[in-house]
Write an enzyme that holds these catalytic residues in place. Structure first.
Site, PDB file in Angstrom:
ATOM      1  N   ARG A  63       0.848  -1.198   0.000  1.00  0.00           N
ATOM      2  CA  ARG A  63       0.000   0.000   0.000  1.00  0.00           C
ATOM      3  C   ARG A  63       0.880   1.243   0.000  1.00  0.00           C
ATOM      4  NH1 ARG A  63      -2.647   0.809   4.624  1.00  0.00           N
ATOM      5  NH2 ARG A  63      -4.085   2.241   3.654  1.00  0.00           N
ATOM      6  N   LYS A 128       3.253  -7.234  11.826  1.00  0.00           N
ATOM      7  CA  LYS A 128       2.504  -7.469  10.590  1.00  0.00           C
ATOM      8  C   LYS A 128       2.772  -8.866  10.029  1.00  0.00           C
ATOM      9  CE  LYS A 128       1.346  -5.201   6.293  1.00  0.00           C
ATOM     10  NZ  LYS A 128       1.018  -3.887   5.752  1.00  0.00           N
ATOM     11  N   ARG A 261       0.132   5.837  18.754  1.00  0.00           N
ATOM     12  CA  ARG A 261       0.771   7.003  19.357  1.00  0.00           C
ATOM     13  C   ARG A 261       1.703   6.510  20.463  1.00  0.00           C
ATOM     14  NH1 ARG A 261      -3.215  11.711  21.480  1.00  0.00           N
ATOM     15  NH2 ARG A 261      -1.788  13.457  21.294  1.00  0.00           N
TER      16      ARG A 261
HETATM   17  C1  BTN Z   1       0.391  -3.812   2.267  1.00  0.00           C
HETATM   18  O1  BTN Z   1       1.174  -2.873   2.057  1.00  0.00           O
HETATM   19  O2  BTN Z   1       0.061  -4.138   3.397  1.00  0.00           O
HETATM   20  C2  BTN Z   1      -0.220  -4.552   1.105  1.00  0.00           C
HETATM   21  C3  BTN Z   1       0.611  -5.711   0.693  1.00  0.00           C
HETATM   22  C4  BTN Z   1      -0.005  -6.511  -0.431  1.00  0.00           C
HETATM   23  C5  BTN Z   1       0.951  -7.550  -0.973  1.00  0.00           C
HETATM   24  C6  BTN Z   1       0.290  -8.447  -1.961  1.00  0.00           C
HETATM   25  S1  BTN Z   1       1.302  -9.834  -2.390  1.00  0.00           S
HETATM   26  C7  BTN Z   1       0.185 -10.264  -3.661  1.00  0.00           C
HETATM   27  C8  BTN Z   1      -0.227  -8.958  -4.320  1.00  0.00           C
HETATM   28  N1  BTN Z   1       0.732  -8.561  -5.333  1.00  0.00           N
HETATM   29  C9  BTN Z   1       1.347  -7.428  -5.025  1.00  0.00           C
HETATM   30  O3  BTN Z   1       2.214  -6.871  -5.722  1.00  0.00           O
HETATM   31  N2  BTN Z   1       0.912  -6.979  -3.849  1.00  0.00           N
HETATM   32  C10 BTN Z   1      -0.104  -7.831  -3.296  1.00  0.00           C
END
Ligand code: BTN
Length: 264
Positions: A63, A128, A261
């Site tokens: 993201r 995560k 925070r």
């Molecule tokens: C995040 O930043 O939390 C989202 C991560 C999403 C990763 C997945 S892996 C399969 C799909 N292909 C990608 O390039 N990204 C998503």
């Protein structure tokens, strides 16, 4: 490759059979740049592929323009195409539903209980474990999405992202079968997307509350347009907006990023 069992579309279909009637068209690749981008290209080329899964991604996307680190065999990297009734603005909360589906599939596969950090980070003990990236398409009357999910399975000492993270092998002490995990994820996602398409986010509000890792915590949220709100997280509303009690009023955020925070 750190994992015992390679991804295999036939095995995934075998795991799917007892779970659901659907038989998606599934493509398993050794390496792609990003499963989301690869699936988008296939669809643009009129190829009837529903799902792409890869052993590795050379340019996995996270993201907000971040990278998703995707070494061979260390994770599950899966993207699923789905068309929806109605305009694309109905899909604003789709990413929360994807996070719920990922958390549900992980729980069923590995008997652990992940939490969720709005909008869609899947966490164990604040670290995560999985994330979702949605690429939206469509017009005023119809819409579609490529829903990408990355789950950290077994990094086995490889370098991970530069934020607190973990993988399933570290949490459970065992490496799950990624073919089974993929089947559970496909089934859960398909089921949840059907419900979301028919009823929107409202039926998911209670499930969210059950996994909400932010509720009651002091957070700083950057909303759309970089508005910064400090406050206490109070769950999400029936539209999936993050509720933040700040000193002035209750804010409802419908997009953005949240950091915890530092305790004062
Ligand atoms: C995040 O930043 O939390 C989202 C991560 C999403 C990763 C997945 S892996 C399969 C799909 N292909 C990608 O390039 N990204 C998503």
């Amino acid at each position: 490759m750190t994992n015992a069992r390679a991804l295999d579309s036939r095995r995934i279909q075998d795991w799917l059979k007892p779970l659901t009637k659907i038989t998606p068209t599934l493509q398993v690749e050794r390496e792609v740049d990003s499963t989301n981008s690869h699936l988008a290209r296939l669809r643009a080329d009129h190829r009837a592929v529903d799902i792409v899964i890869a052993e590795a991604q050379s340019a996995g996307r996270g993201r907000r323009g971040r990278r998703w680190i995707s070494p061979p065999g260390a994770g599950l990297y899966l993207s699923l195409f789905r068309a929806f009734a109605g305009p694309v603005r109905r899909l604003e909360t789709l990413s929360l539903v994807a996070g719920l589906a990922a958390a549900g599939a992980i729980e069923r596969c590995c008997a652990i209980r992940p939490g969720l950090k709005w909008p869609n980070d899947v966490l164990i003990d604040g670290r995560k474990l999985a994330g979702c990236l949605i690429d939206l398409g469509g017009s005023a009357g119809s819409s579609s999405a490529i829903i990408g999910i990355g789950i950290n399975v077994d990094f086995g000492g490889l370098e991970g992202p530069d934020q607190p993270w973990t993988d399933l092998a570290s949490v459970t002490g065992a490496v799950p079968d990624r073919n089974r995990l993929a089947a559970l994820l496909i089934e859960q996602l398909t089921d949840d997307l059907d419900r979301f398409d028919a009823h929107g986010f409202a039926p998911f509000q209670a499930r969210w509350a059950d996994r909400d890792a932010l509720s009651g915590r002091d957070v700083v949220a950057c909303g759309p347009g970089k508005t910064v709100v400090h406050g206490q997280a109070c769950g999400v509303d029936e539209c999936g907006r993050l509720l933040l009690q700040a000193s002035d009023r209750l804010h409802r955020l419908h997009g953005g990023d949240v950091t915890l925070r530092a305790s004062r």
